[in-house]
Design an enzyme around this catalytic site. Structure first.
Site, PDB file in Angstrom:
ATOM      1  N   ASP A  75       0.885  -1.159   0.000  1.00 45.46           N
ATOM      2  CA  ASP A  75       0.000   0.000   0.000  1.00 45.46           C
ATOM      3  C   ASP A  75       0.922   1.208   0.000  1.00 45.46           C
ATOM      4  O   ASP A  75       1.641   1.444   0.980  1.00 45.46           O
ATOM      5  CB  ASP A  75      -0.896  -0.019   1.245  1.00 45.46           C
ATOM      6  CG  ASP A  75      -1.807   1.194   1.356  1.00 45.46           C
ATOM      7  OD1 ASP A  75      -1.585   2.176   0.632  1.00 45.46           O
ATOM      8  OD2 ASP A  75      -2.721   1.163   2.191  1.00 45.46           O
ATOM      9  N   VAL A  76       0.952   1.959  -1.096  1.00 43.69           N
ATOM     10  CA  VAL A  76       1.946   3.035  -1.224  1.00 43.69           C
ATOM     11  C   VAL A  76       1.707   4.167  -0.230  1.00 43.69           C
ATOM     12  O   VAL A  76       2.571   5.036  -0.072  1.00 43.69           O
ATOM     13  CB  VAL A  76       1.994   3.602  -2.659  1.00 43.69           C
ATOM     14  CG1 VAL A  76       2.477   2.528  -3.631  1.00 43.69           C
ATOM     15  CG2 VAL A  76       0.643   4.165  -3.090  1.00 43.69           C
ATOM     16  N   TYR A 166     -14.237  11.715 -16.629  1.00 43.55           N
ATOM     17  CA  TYR A 166     -12.925  11.303 -16.127  1.00 43.55           C
ATOM     18  C   TYR A 166     -12.448  12.249 -15.026  1.00 43.55           C
ATOM     19  O   TYR A 166     -11.651  11.877 -14.173  1.00 43.55           O
ATOM     20  CB  TYR A 166     -11.926  11.233 -17.278  1.00 43.55           C
ATOM     21  CG  TYR A 166     -10.729  10.358 -16.995  1.00 43.55           C
ATOM     22  CD1 TYR A 166     -10.887   9.040 -16.551  1.00 43.55           C
ATOM     23  CD2 TYR A 166      -9.440  10.832 -17.173  1.00 43.55           C
ATOM     24  CE1 TYR A 166      -9.791   8.236 -16.297  1.00 43.55           C
ATOM     25  CE2 TYR A 166      -8.343  10.037 -16.930  1.00 43.55           C
ATOM     26  CZ  TYR A 166      -8.519   8.737 -16.487  1.00 43.55           C
ATOM     27  OH  TYR A 166      -7.422   7.949 -16.225  1.00 43.55           O
ATOM     28  N   LYS A 173      -3.429  12.124 -14.496  1.00 44.81           N
ATOM     29  CA  LYS A 173      -2.741  11.307 -15.499  1.00 44.81           C
ATOM     30  C   LYS A 173      -1.846  12.170 -16.394  1.00 44.81           C
ATOM     31  O   LYS A 173      -0.793  11.712 -16.859  1.00 44.81           O
ATOM     32  CB  LYS A 173      -3.757  10.545 -16.351  1.00 44.81           C
ATOM     33  CG  LYS A 173      -4.478   9.437 -15.605  1.00 44.81           C
ATOM     34  CD  LYS A 173      -3.561   8.293 -15.218  1.00 44.81           C
ATOM     35  CE  LYS A 173      -4.347   7.104 -14.700  1.00 44.81           C
ATOM     36  NZ  LYS A 173      -3.478   5.967 -14.316  1.00 44.81           N
ATOM     37  N   ALA A 206     -11.043  -0.856 -11.589  1.00 46.20           N
ATOM     38  CA  ALA A 206     -10.826   0.580 -11.436  1.00 46.20           C
ATOM     39  C   ALA A 206     -11.748   1.370 -12.358  1.00 46.20           C
ATOM     40  O   ALA A 206     -12.305   2.403 -11.979  1.00 46.20           O
ATOM     41  CB  ALA A 206      -9.369   0.921 -11.731  1.00 46.20           C
TER      42      ALA A 206
END
Length: 265
Positions: A75-76, A166, A173, A206
């Site tokens: 888990d970052v 989005y 992104k 996702a």
């Protein structure tokens, strides 16, 4: 309807002996799984991660199927976990050749609304998990790539142009793609290549969080010159090629894997 890439001939083992760390597998529909499977088919050794105890039962059978040498929690956002993964890679392999970052997240309440309604906290969290974590991984991976290597991050068309619904993930992104270019510049002297991959719409867990995702899928089919959706193995084989010596002088690009949909207005 997408063509099944499982019918393709098995590629030459162009990554035999290479060591690949793939981050982001949630299930067998994940883009990261397609990359890991492609790497396995062309001879690479694998290290895979899973998010938490809830995700582990879904990912562990896939790690066994692919013969992963390492299977580690990551888990970052959890202090020390990222460093622990790279410590394990160093202790087990002594080095690394390939890194795949395929994780993204935004709080649901910030993702569902427009960009104007995104909270500062939500924006920061989306940027940290979806973008800055790749930079942190690159910093830890680079010293392990003594003989050069390749790093990949997953983007989407919404980084380059407005894709309805989005929302906050578009700017995030875009930052990820820019980060890939800057990392390619900084790491080029070490013969480390960095790419952003931009697949067309794929039915992943996702993606299910995006409003009107079915409309995105249908639009992609209608606009793509090949008239088909891509699948996770299309992404995986592209990633495997770019990690191979055949792509040794390619770096810093955003590569669209979408049947050509990105070229059609």
């Amino acid at each position: 309807m997408s063509t099944e890439t499982s019918n393709l001939p098995t590629p030459h083992r162009i990554l035999a002996g290479k060591r690949a760390l793939v981050v982001g597998i949630a299930n067998d529909q994940s883009i990261a799984y397609g990359c890991a499977k492609a790497f396995h088919e062309v001879g690479a050794d694998l290290a895979l991660t899973y998010l938490n105890d809830k995700a582990k039962p879904h990912v562990e059978p896939l790690a066994r199927e692919l013969g992963a040498r390492l299977f580690l929690p990551l888990d970052v956002t959890a202090p020390g976990q990222l460093e622990a993964v790279f410590d394990a890679v160093r202790e087990t392999w002594g080095g690394l050749d390939i890194l795949v970052h395929s994780i993204a997240y935004a709080p649901k309440e910030d993702l569902k609304g427009g960009l104007l309604d995104c909270s500062a906290e939500g924006f920061a969290r989306a940027m940290d998990i979806s973008c800055h974590s790749f930079i942190r991984m690159a910093k830890l991976a680079a010293p392990l790539m003594a003989d050069g290597g390749a790093m990949f991050a997953m983007s989407y068309l919404g980084a380059d142009r407005v894709v309805p619904n989005y929302n906050v993930m578009g700017p995030v992104k875009a930052a990820l793609e820019a980060s890939c270019r800057y990392l390619a510049h900084e790491l080029g002297p070490q013969h480390i290549r960095v790419h952003a991959l931009s697949p067309g719409p794929l039915m992943t867990r996702a993606a299910s969080g995006l409003k009107d995702f079915d409309r995105l899928l249908n639009d992609a089919i209608s606009r793509a010159p090949v008239g088909e959706l891509v699948d996770i193995m299309d992404v995986g084989y592209t990633c495997a090629y770019l990690a191979s010596p055949f792509a040794r002088r390619l770096t810093g690009s955003t590569l669209y894997i979408d049947g050509g949909a990105n070229i059609v207005a």
